[in-house]
Design a protein around this motif. Structure first.
Motif: not given
Length: 266
Positions: A167-182
């Motif tokens: 997931v990125l910020e509005s300016d295109g910089s890194y914001k976070k990972n979702k850590y999708s889990t199964y």
């Protein structure tokens, strides 16, 4: 071209069959590899490709008891999918298994249909913002013989820009990972018979976001993988047997289903 590929697979399988007939068993080696053929590739309720796939797994045991292993797993479809893209994947892993417990750290790289607007198509790129690699933590545990329920839990720890994990910020910089889990529970409904049958159910969610990889993008938690898998071993010759399986899978979240036929050639 398709006929040529199929013919090559048959020749390779036949050569392996006759070589196993003539060779005496050798002392167990730390280095090993296996090969599978499947009519499609299904993973955690997702359809990776609907085309026939050849898979290979090369591993090396780091200890004499073969609890620690490093390896390379790879796969390639035998034809393009209907969207014109071609499935190819190469993964690296280190894992530990002992008795009924397994834990592994996998580096996944699927080069099919990489969107270069959001992810790098360079296999050596591990940029936090743009890498198409996914670092995947995998665990599973099987309870005792009287109740052989298997519980699997897998978390995407890093990367996955092409899969929508970053997931990125509005300016295109890194914001976070979702850590999708199964998470998945499976149980051997029929075991120790000519044909064995397992039933399974899997669900997905994200540890750091509302939406996750395996679902339809509408719910924060969803059942994504329900099915049964039957397996048996076909005796070809005195010295060669072919393990085969058939799986029926439904994804209630994405509202599709598939049948998979697979064989472990060696």
């Amino acid at each position: 071209m398709k006929i040529l590929k199929i013919a090559c697979l048959i020749i390779l399988g036949t050569g392996k069959l006759f070589s196993q007939e003539n060779e005496e068993p050798k002392e167990s080696s730390r280095l090993d590899f296996t090969a599978n053929i499947q009519n499609n590739h299904l993973w955690r309720g997702l359809i990776i490709t609907d085309k026939p796939v050849v898979m290979g797994n090369l591993s090396y045991a780091l200890d004499s008891e073969k609890r620690w292993k490093i390896g390379i797993w790879g796969a390639s479809a035998l034809a393009d999918d209907k969207d014109g893209t071609h499935y190819k994947e190469i993964n690296y892993y280190i894992q530990y298994s002992h008795n009924r417990f397994y834990i592994g750290l996998w580096d996944l790289y699927n080069s099919r249909n990489i969107n270069t607007a959001v992810a790098a198509d360079d296999i050596f790129s591990y940029s936090q913002r743009r890498t198409a690699h996914i670092i995947d933590l995998r665990t599973n545990y099987t309870f005792g013989p009287s109740f052989p329920l298997n519980i699997e839990a897998d978390i995407m720890l890093y990367g996955g820009a092409n899969a929508g994990e970053v997931v990125l910020e509005s300016d295109g910089s890194y914001k976070k990972n979702k850590y999708s889990t199964y998470i998945q529970a499976s149980y051997p409904v029929i075991a120790g018979q000519k044909v064995n049958l397992d039933a399974f159910v899997g669900a997905g969610f994200a540890l750091n976001d509302r939406y996750f990889l395996y679902g339809n993008g509408k719910n924060s938690f969803d059942i994504v993988n329900v099915g049964v898998k039957a397996g048996k071993t076909i005796k070809i010759t005195e010295h060669y047997s072919l393990p085969v399986s058939m799986m029926a899978m439904w994804n209630p979240s994405n509202k599709y289903a598939r049948i998979q036929l697979a064989a472990t050639v060696f």
